[in-house]
Motif scaffolding. Structure first.
Motif, PDB file in Angstrom:
ATOM      1  N   ILE A   1       1.093  -1.044   0.058  1.00 33.75           N
ATOM      2  CA  ILE A   1      -0.180  -0.232  -0.133  1.00 33.75           C
ATOM      3  C   ILE A   1       0.707   1.027  -0.114  1.00 33.75           C
ATOM      4  O   ILE A   1       0.769   2.187   0.427  1.00 33.75           O
ATOM      5  CB  ILE A   1      -0.949  -0.114   1.340  1.00 33.75           C
ATOM      6  CG1 ILE A   1      -0.202  -0.253   2.195  1.00 33.75           C
ATOM      7  CG2 ILE A   1      -2.107  -1.344   1.147  1.00 33.75           C
ATOM      8  CD1 ILE A   1      -1.100   0.152   4.311  1.00 33.75           C
ATOM      9  N   GLY A   2       2.542   1.208  -0.212  1.00 34.09           N
ATOM     10  CA  GLY A   2       2.919   2.637  -0.705  1.00 34.09           C
ATOM     11  C   GLY A   2       2.740   3.662  -0.676  1.00 34.09           C
ATOM     12  O   GLY A   2       2.881   4.399  -0.703  1.00 34.09           O
ATOM     13  N   SER A   3       1.680   2.761  -2.052  1.00 33.89           N
ATOM     14  CA  SER A   3       2.012   4.426  -2.863  1.00 33.89           C
ATOM     15  C   SER A   3       0.035   5.119  -1.891  1.00 33.89           C
ATOM     16  O   SER A   3      -0.398   6.726  -2.848  1.00 33.89           O
ATOM     17  CB  SER A   3       0.962   3.927  -4.563  1.00 33.89           C
ATOM     18  OG  SER A   3       0.312   3.387  -4.384  1.00 33.89           O
ATOM     19  N   LYS A   4      -0.683   4.207  -1.253  1.00 32.22           N
ATOM     20  CA  LYS A   4      -1.503   5.343  -0.746  1.00 32.22           C
ATOM     21  C   LYS A   4      -1.100   5.633   0.385  1.00 32.22           C
ATOM     22  O   LYS A   4      -2.313   6.684   0.934  1.00 32.22           O
ATOM     23  CB  LYS A   4      -1.942   3.613  -0.124  1.00 32.22           C
ATOM     24  CG  LYS A   4      -3.055   2.884  -1.700  1.00 32.22           C
ATOM     25  CD  LYS A   4      -4.072   3.705  -2.680  1.00 32.22           C
ATOM     26  CE  LYS A   4      -4.309   2.658  -3.838  1.00 32.22           C
ATOM     27  NZ  LYS A   4      -5.568   3.578  -4.675  1.00 32.22           N
ATOM     28  N   VAL A   5      -0.341   5.588   0.962  1.00 35.06           N
ATOM     29  CA  VAL A   5       0.357   5.849   2.250  1.00 35.06           C
ATOM     30  C   VAL A   5       1.311   6.960   2.092  1.00 35.06           C
ATOM     31  O   VAL A   5       1.715   6.436   1.883  1.00 35.06           O
ATOM     32  CB  VAL A   5       1.106   5.073   3.617  1.00 35.06           C
ATOM     33  CG1 VAL A   5       1.091   4.442   4.404  1.00 35.06           C
ATOM     34  CG2 VAL A   5      -0.001   3.518   3.506  1.00 35.06           C
ATOM     35  N   LEU A   6       0.586   8.452   2.381  1.00 32.03           N
ATOM     36  CA  LEU A   6       1.945   8.834   2.558  1.00 32.03           C
ATOM     37  C   LEU A   6       2.646   9.729   3.650  1.00 32.03           C
ATOM     38  O   LEU A   6       2.040   9.696   4.571  1.00 32.03           O
ATOM     39  CB  LEU A   6       1.487  10.578   1.728  1.00 32.03           C
ATOM     40  CG  LEU A   6       0.329   9.860   0.680  1.00 32.03           C
ATOM     41  CD1 LEU A   6      -0.304  10.863  -0.365  1.00 32.03           C
ATOM     42  CD2 LEU A   6       1.062   9.525  -1.020  1.00 32.03           C
ATOM     43  N   PHE A   7       3.871   9.331   3.631  1.00 26.87           N
ATOM     44  CA  PHE A   7       4.414  10.066   4.305  1.00 26.87           C
ATOM     45  C   PHE A   7       5.504  11.143   4.303  1.00 26.87           C
ATOM     46  O   PHE A   7       6.202  11.649   3.077  1.00 26.87           O
ATOM     47  CB  PHE A   7       6.203   9.178   4.891  1.00 26.87           C
ATOM     48  CG  PHE A   7       5.717   7.677   5.624  1.00 26.87           C
ATOM     49  CD1 PHE A   7       5.622   7.283   6.513  1.00 26.87           C
ATOM     50  CD2 PHE A   7       5.031   6.745   4.357  1.00 26.87           C
ATOM     51  CE1 PHE A   7       5.001   5.931   7.682  1.00 26.87           C
ATOM     52  CE2 PHE A   7       4.647   5.561   5.317  1.00 26.87           C
ATOM     53  CZ  PHE A   7       4.572   5.159   6.538  1.00 26.87           C
ATOM     54  N   THR A   8       4.884  12.198   5.378  1.00 31.56           N
ATOM     55  CA  THR A   8       5.022  13.954   4.996  1.00 31.56           C
ATOM     56  C   THR A   8       6.504  14.517   5.757  1.00 31.56           C
ATOM     57  O   THR A   8       7.323  15.244   5.496  1.00 31.56           O
ATOM     58  CB  THR A   8       3.810  15.127   5.619  1.00 31.56           C
ATOM     59  OG1 THR A   8       4.229  15.041   6.902  1.00 31.56           O
ATOM     60  CG2 THR A   8       2.603  14.495   5.134  1.00 31.56           C
ATOM     61  N   GLY A   9       6.912  13.730   6.794  1.00 34.75           N
ATOM     62  CA  GLY A   9       8.168  13.908   7.983  1.00 34.75           C
ATOM     63  C   GLY A   9       7.340  15.211   8.893  1.00 34.75           C
ATOM     64  O   GLY A   9       6.573  15.073   9.246  1.00 34.75           O
TER      65      GLY A   9
END
Lengths: 418, 414
Positions: free
Chosen positions: B282-290
């Motif tokens: 699900i890497g493309s659906k979970v966004l890490f913003t920092g």
């Protein structure tokens, strides 16, 4: 003065915890264990004990010129649960019926708000209930009470059309004005239908205030209460309340059973006082005509429909539920229709009420959910499974809808938006 | 009434949960005419640049809060390891480096020695400390002066480590101080219970004063998204339960692929979480913003753009962030293992470990529009009522009861 005592007996089919992931997987919606447990608890605290006392009172005056009489309305969902979980409760009601001093009323089988959404379903549920009452108590109800005493002109006309001779309603101040609830009235739209009004002050003295130590009349004795009734005027003092008042809402230690036990004796101190069943009360000629445009009920201080409808969740749940009525019935699937009907029970919408949630109050007592939000989620998940079942049945009859079938598997929740 | 308070941070220096809570509480108390001297450990790095802001805080006309700084390397949310890194850096880059303690514990001891003397700078009635790093200073100040000591517990070592092994040194400081204190304030019943169970403190010694939230400015950039957005916003540490959020994301995406999950924040679990999301496909659906500061426009935008805010803390003494999300009219799902769940009614609540139920709630709130609307409506109304006036009043009651229970005014040695 005469006294008409009427009790409402109702238990809903409470739902199981039903997750969105159960949609299409499980059609077990109702919590057998919880419903059984609650039924056993209330049977012990209220139904068996109170029925026994009522039987004693009826027998006590049986061979005198005075008679003790009562009227009941028992919902289909309560009767089914008696049969399933507590047959001894049903037997004790049947014994009461055999005395000839007990009258049973008509209402919707599922204690629903169908009168507001589908007159067709409303009539079906009333007929179902009538058959059940005839089967269990061998009576044909002549008087109607709508769920939560919901009433207005239009409903009066409909019920008159169904051949009833009287209907119950809340004796609210705003419809009566200077008039007393202790007389028989008619509605403007239904001249032949008698209107029997609840005296909410005295009824609520028992139902809500009886055990309240802060109330200025506490403790309420049978003697004092009988005195209030006998010093009032009218056709009859109408005490309408939930049967669960005895032992469940007002606990044993409040002295409620003792109060009930002594009440007839105290009332009979006045030689003219008689107990009337609702049909007997309906024999009086109406003193006036009432014109009730807006819906009236016996709930909360508002005495309107705001306990069951008005917020987004309640309105959407109700709307979606009745939107599928036609399709549910077209399946001719008995279990599916029955499951759908169990969802029409008003309690499910009461649980979604946010009106008093922020004060955390009486609604809480009757609510198996922690928040209105949870009850709505559960209801909608179940309703989505019902929709899933409808589509499956329709599709099995029509293979062309293969594409639709796949979509259902992909995302059942979205069905409602189609 | 004059109160000497010891804290770790005070806005605008930092704005971790503790600093924000201290600011809210002291602002509320100052409205009730409590005169507060607030002591914070303040390293030389930001001493200079932040001096101006500090003066602003001092000069607010209605507030009687004086902020005093002590030259120290203590930072909020210090661990032994992170202190060590920071210390090595300072030692290399400055000449004053040798002033500081070479371990976190030595530094706490050094702070204590300096801070305790401040008790003589005014006629204080109460000493009030916020969390473990300042507890020794409070205890020492009380020993010197005899002034009653209140310890305010915003988090215990057990919350910070989420049951993965409390640091025995920190635990020891907490336990001894809590035993010594005259009164303890816990930020929730949940925390009170932890103090009773883990530190063996009698229940009647602990008062509960729930936190509140001050109004945040509106979001400047209102972002509209065509995808449904589920937000995690907080430190990526074991305490905050971001791993449960990722697992739930997978469950939700299996059901409805048109959802985006945003993980905003940073912390020691970050790389583990990114790897797990990839592993689950699900890497493309979970966004890490920092890291995104709550005080930045981005911080506000992110609250505002989310369709639902999820707060799956494993162990949360209070938890102010759901209240902030509601200020931006974003419905919230909160862990039952949080203090905030004791006071917030218009929220969906879930056991942090119950991934199925968390997913059920996320899907429901995204799909049932009526549910979303009602949570939004009632939640944003409710959060307006959760302001600092009530907690400040309760805190003042604790002060008064404590002072009244002592018949004589404490003798202050000068």
């Amino acid at each position: 003065m005469n006294v008409c005592i009427y009790f409402q007996v109702h238990q809903p089919f409470r739902m199981k915890k039903y997750s969105v992931f159960d949609i299409g997987q499980s059609s077990e919606y109702f919590d057998d264990n919880k419903n059984k447990e609650i039924m056993h608890k209330i049977a012990k605290k209220c139904y068996l004990r109170t029925n026994n006392l009522m039987l004693q009172l009826i027998n006590k005056y049986k061979n005198t010129d005075k008679q003790f009489k009562i009227s009941y309305s028992i919902t289909g969902t309560a009767l089914e649960q008696f049969q399933k979980y507590a047959p001894e409760v049903l037997e004790s009601f049947q014994k009461l019926a055999e005395t000839g001093n007990v009258e049973f009323l008509s209402e919707t089988y599922y204690h629903s708000l169908s009168c507001l959404y589908s007159k067709h379903e409303f009539k079906d549920q009333i007929d179902m209930h009538k058959i059940k009452i005839k089967e269990l108590f061998n009576q044909e109800p002549k008087v109607f009470r709508n769920t939560e005493l919901i009433f207005n002109n239009e409903l009066a006309n409909f019920i008159q059309g169904m051949g009833y001779k009287a209907i119950l309603a809340e004796g609210a101040d705003h419809i009566l004005g200077w008039r007393s609830p202790n007389y028989v009235y008619t509605a403007r739209t239904a001249p032949k239908l008698k209107l029997l009004l609840k005296n909410y002050k005295l009824s609520d003295d028992i139902a809500f205030r009886f055990g309240q130590k802060s109330w200025k009349e506490y403790p309420l004795t049978a003697e004092k209460f009988a005195h209030w009734i006998n010093s009032d005027k009218g056709h009859s003092m109408n005490l309408f309340m939930d049967y669960e008042t005895f032992g469940e809402h007002q606990w044993d230690d409040t002295g409620i059973f003792d109060f009930l036990k002594h009440l007839p004796d105290e009332l009979f101190k006045n030689n003219h006082t008689r107990f009337l069943t609702v049909s007997e009360l309906a024999e009086f000629d109406a003193v006036d005509e009432l014109d009730i445009h807006n819906f009236l009920s016996w709930a909360d201080i508002e005495r309107d429909l705001s306990a069951w409808k008005g917020n987004n969740m309640q309105d959407s749940a109700m709307h979606e539920l009745y939107a599928v009525e036609k399709f549910v019935k077209e399946t001719h699937d008995k279990t599916l229709i029955e499951d759908w009907r169990k969802l029409t029970t008003s309690d499910h919408f009461y649980y979604m009420c946010t009106k008093y949630f922020n004060d955390g109050d009486v609604h809480k007592y009757f609510n198996p959910y922690d928040t209105p939000y949870e009850s709505y989620i559960n209801f909608m998940n179940i309703l989505n499974d019902i929709i899933y079942r409808i589509k499956r049945i329709i599709e099995s009859k029509n293979i062309k809808k293969e594409a639709m079938h796949r979509r259902i598997h992909e995302n059942p929740v979205m069905l409602l938006n189609e | 009434m004059k109160v000497l308070m010891f804290g770790w941070e005070f806005p605008p220096f930092f704005s971790g949960g503790l600093g924000v809570a201290c600011e809210g509480l002291t602002t509320g108390l100052s409205k009730l005419n409590v005169d507060i001297t607030f002591v914070i450990p303040q390293g030389p790095e930001n001493l200079h640049s932040d001096k101006v802001k500090l003066l602003v805080a001092n000069n607010l006309p209605n507030y009687k809060i004086h902020v005093k700084k002590i030259n120290s390397l203590l930072l909020p949310y210090n661990s032994e390891e992170s202190y060590q890194k920071h210390y090595e850096k300072i030692k290399k880059t400055t000449t004053t480096g040798k002033l500081y303690g070479s371990t976190l514990y030595q530094e706490v001891a050094r702070f204590t020695e300096i801070a305790k003397l401040l008790v003589f700078t005014d006629d204080f009635d109460i000493i009030h400390c916020h969390d473990w790093m300042t507890f020794p200073a409070g205890v020492a100040a009380k020993k010197l002066s005899g002034i009653p000591l209140i310890l305010h517990v915003h988090a215990t070592e057990f919350d910070r480590t989420a049951g993965q092994g409390a640091n025995p040194y920190v635990f020891q400081i907490e336990k001894e101080s809590l035993e010594y204190a005259d009164k303890i304030i816990a930020v929730s019943n949940y925390t009170k219970q932890k103090i009773i169970e883990n530190y063996n403190i009698p229940a009647d010694k602990i008062a509960v004063v729930h936190n509140a939230v001050a109004p945040m400015p509106e979001a400047e950039n209102k972002i509209k998204s065509y995808d449904k957005i589920v937000l995690f916003y907080g430190r990526l540490t074991i305490q905050k339960g971001p791993d449960y959020f990722i697992e739930a994301a997978k469950r939700v995406l299996d059901f409805d692929p048109n959802v985006k999950f945003i993980v905003a924040g940073t912390g020691d679990m970050e790389s583990r979480l990114i790897n797990r999301a990839a592993e689950l496909g699900i890497g493309s659906k979970v966004l890490f913003t920092g890291f995104i500061s709550k005080d930045s426009p981005e911080g506000r935008s992110i609250y505002q753009m989310a369709d639902v805010y999820v707060f799956p803390s494993v162990s949360e003494p209070f938890g102010i962030m759901p209240l902030e999300a509601l200020q931006f009219s974003t419905p919230v799902i909160i862990s039952k293992q949080s203090g905030v769940s004791e006071i917030l009614r218009n929220a969906l609540k879930v056991d942090f470990w119950d991934i199925d139920e968390l997913s059920n709630l996320i899907i429901s709130v995204l799909n049932y529009k009526a549910l979303h609307n009602e949570l939004k409506h009632h939640g944003s109304l409710e959060v307006k009522t959760i302001n600092w006036d009530a907690p400040a009043k309760k805190c003042l009651d604790v002060y008064n009861r404590l002072l009244n229970s002592r018949h004589l005014r404490p003798i202050v040695v000068r």
